[in-house]
Design a protein around this motif. Sequence first.
Motif, short mmCIF file in Angstrom:
data_model
loop_
_atom_site.label_atom_id
_atom_site.label_comp_id
_atom_site.label_asym_id
_atom_site.label_seq_id
_atom_site.Cartn_x
_atom_site.Cartn_y
_atom_site.Cartn_z
N MET A 25 0.82 -1.17 0.13
CA MET A 25 0.10 -0.08 -0.03
C MET A 25 0.71 1.10 0.06
SD MET A 25 -3.02 1.14 2.91
CE MET A 25 -1.99 1.20 4.06
N GLY A 26 0.40 2.24 -0.61
CA GLY A 26 1.15 3.45 -0.49
C GLY A 26 0.25 4.53 -0.07
N VAL A 27 0.85 5.33 0.98
CA VAL A 27 0.06 6.62 1.42
C VAL A 27 0.60 7.66 1.26
CG1 VAL A 27 -0.98 7.48 3.45
CG2 VAL A 27 -0.99 5.20 3.24
N VAL A 28 0.17 8.53 0.33
CA VAL A 28 0.74 9.85 0.08
C VAL A 28 0.19 11.00 0.95
CG1 VAL A 28 0.87 11.49 -1.81
CG2 VAL A 28 0.80 9.03 -2.38
N ILE A 29 1.29 11.61 1.77
CA ILE A 29 0.85 12.75 2.46
C ILE A 29 1.09 14.07 1.45
CG2 ILE A 29 1.41 13.90 4.46
CD1 ILE A 29 0.32 10.96 5.00
N MET A 30 -0.29 14.63 1.21
CA MET A 30 -0.01 15.72 0.21
C MET A 30 -0.48 17.12 0.83
SD MET A 30 -3.65 15.17 -2.13
CE MET A 30 -3.53 16.76 -2.71
N GLY A 31 -0.18 18.02 -0.13
CA GLY A 31 -0.53 19.40 0.33
C GLY A 31 0.66 20.34 -0.12
N VAL A 32 0.35 21.48 0.19
CA VAL A 32 1.15 22.68 -0.33
C VAL A 32 2.41 22.76 0.33
CG1 VAL A 32 -0.76 24.12 -1.41
CG2 VAL A 32 0.15 24.42 0.96
N THR A 40 4.60 -1.49 2.37
CA THR A 40 3.82 -0.30 2.55
C THR A 40 4.84 0.94 2.37
OG1 THR A 40 2.01 -1.23 3.56
CG2 THR A 40 2.37 1.00 4.04
N MET A 41 4.47 1.86 1.72
CA MET A 41 5.44 3.01 1.59
C MET A 41 4.37 4.45 2.22
SD MET A 41 7.50 4.71 -1.59
CE MET A 41 8.30 3.34 -1.74
N ILE A 42 5.30 5.17 2.92
CA ILE A 42 4.73 6.69 3.05
C ILE A 42 5.47 7.59 2.06
CG2 ILE A 42 3.98 8.59 4.49
CD1 ILE A 42 2.63 5.59 5.43
N LEU A 43 4.80 8.27 1.40
CA LEU A 43 5.22 9.34 0.21
C LEU A 43 4.91 10.74 0.66
CD1 LEU A 43 6.90 10.07 -2.14
CD2 LEU A 43 4.90 9.78 -3.60
N GLY A 44 5.64 11.50 0.90
CA GLY A 44 5.33 13.03 1.09
C GLY A 44 5.64 13.66 -0.21
N CYS A 45 4.57 14.22 -0.80
CA CYS A 45 4.39 14.82 -2.15
C CYS A 45 3.45 15.70 -2.36
CB CYS A 45 4.22 13.53 -3.16
SG CYS A 45 4.06 14.29 -4.87
N SER A 46 3.70 16.96 -2.70
CA SER A 46 2.56 17.90 -2.85
C SER A 46 1.42 17.39 -3.60
CB SER A 46 3.11 19.08 -3.75
OG SER A 46 3.79 18.77 -4.89
N ALA A 47 1.56 16.63 -4.82
CA ALA A 47 0.30 15.92 -5.67
C ALA A 47 -0.81 16.94 -5.71
CB ALA A 47 -0.08 14.67 -4.97
N LEU A 48 -0.36 18.23 -6.14
CA LEU A 48 -1.33 19.39 -6.08
C LEU A 48 -2.58 19.11 -7.04
CD1 LEU A 48 0.66 22.37 -5.60
CD2 LEU A 48 -0.65 21.10 -3.90
N GLN A 49 -2.42 18.45 -8.37
CA GLN A 49 -3.53 18.27 -9.33
C GLN A 49 -3.98 17.05 -9.24
OE1 GLN A 49 -4.13 21.03 -12.12
NE2 GLN A 49 -3.97 21.82 -10.17
N LYS A 50 -5.10 16.81 -9.69
CA LYS A 50 -5.80 15.46 -10.18
C LYS A 50 -4.79 14.57 -11.00
CE LYS A 50 -10.17 13.39 -11.28
NZ LYS A 50 -11.43 13.89 -11.83
N ARG A 51 -4.38 15.35 -12.17
CA ARG A 51 -3.62 14.49 -13.13
C ARG A 51 -2.44 14.17 -12.67
NH1 ARG A 51 -3.77 19.82 -15.13
NH2 ARG A 51 -1.82 20.82 -15.18
N TYR A 52 -1.55 14.68 -11.73
CA TYR A 52 -0.41 14.38 -10.83
C TYR A 52 -0.92 13.09 -10.00
CZ TYR A 52 0.74 19.42 -11.98
OH TYR A 52 1.11 20.53 -12.66
N ARG A 53 -1.95 13.15 -9.33
CA ARG A 53 -2.17 11.90 -8.59
C ARG A 53 -2.54 10.79 -9.31
NH1 ARG A 53 -4.67 16.52 -5.91
NH2 ARG A 53 -6.62 16.18 -6.91
N GLU A 54 -3.20 11.01 -10.44
CA GLU A 54 -3.29 9.95 -11.35
C GLU A 54 -2.03 9.17 -11.94
OE1 GLU A 54 -6.37 8.14 -13.21
OE2 GLU A 54 -6.77 9.16 -11.10
N ILE A 55 -1.13 9.91 -12.02
CA ILE A 55 0.30 9.42 -12.35
C ILE A 55 0.66 8.66 -11.15
CG2 ILE A 55 2.76 9.75 -12.53
CD1 ILE A 55 1.87 12.44 -14.27
N LEU A 56 0.44 9.09 -9.85
CA LEU A 56 1.00 8.35 -8.84
C LEU A 56 0.04 7.09 -8.52
CD1 LEU A 56 1.64 11.27 -6.26
CD2 LEU A 56 3.39 10.12 -7.47
#
Length: 187
Positions: free
Chosen positions: A8-15, A81-97
């Motif tokens: 599982m991957g959990v992306v901690i996102m935000g500005v 399982t991995m935790i990723l800290g990433c801005s992932a600001l746009q829906k299209r960026y999250r689709e890549i992830l």
Amino acid sequence: MAADSEGMGVVIMGVSGAGKSTIGEMLAKAVNCSFLDADDFHPQSNKEKMHKGIPLSDEDRIPWLNLLRDALRACLVSRKTMILGCSALQKRYREILRSADPNYVPGSYFCVIKFVLLDAGAEVLAARLQERAEEGNHFMPAKLLQSQIDLLQIDESEGIVKVDATASPLVIVDTIKALFFDIYSHR
């Protein structure tokens, strides 16, 4: 945690300034898994551009996001399982992830990559960025904050979990653990 048969991957996102690195590191330690900071994957040219106060373009971001996707995929293939800290600001960026999940059907949002938005007001974020700038420990200047806020796009259908980033780090970590890891440990 995720079932034994999958990772599982959990992306901690935000500005910038939301606390992605702090929370990501703490969460990874709490659930005994790896943490990757997306900032470590930026090429020097991206870091220099941001340091100069120039927002990144999609041409800058897409290769970086592809590297992150590949790191997530390697983790999933290894059933970790991995935790990723990433801005992932746009829906299209999250689709890549999300495409790191070999079973992901684009647009379905049913995926082993989960997203948590660390949500805080602009004034809180600006104060954090100013403090970081004074400490000299980050390449992202506070003047780029508004460009990130403007870029942030949340589609409620994605099922992104929003967590109050003004809470204490321990409360935030406990909240995320309860939402994802306690649930997955009972599957």
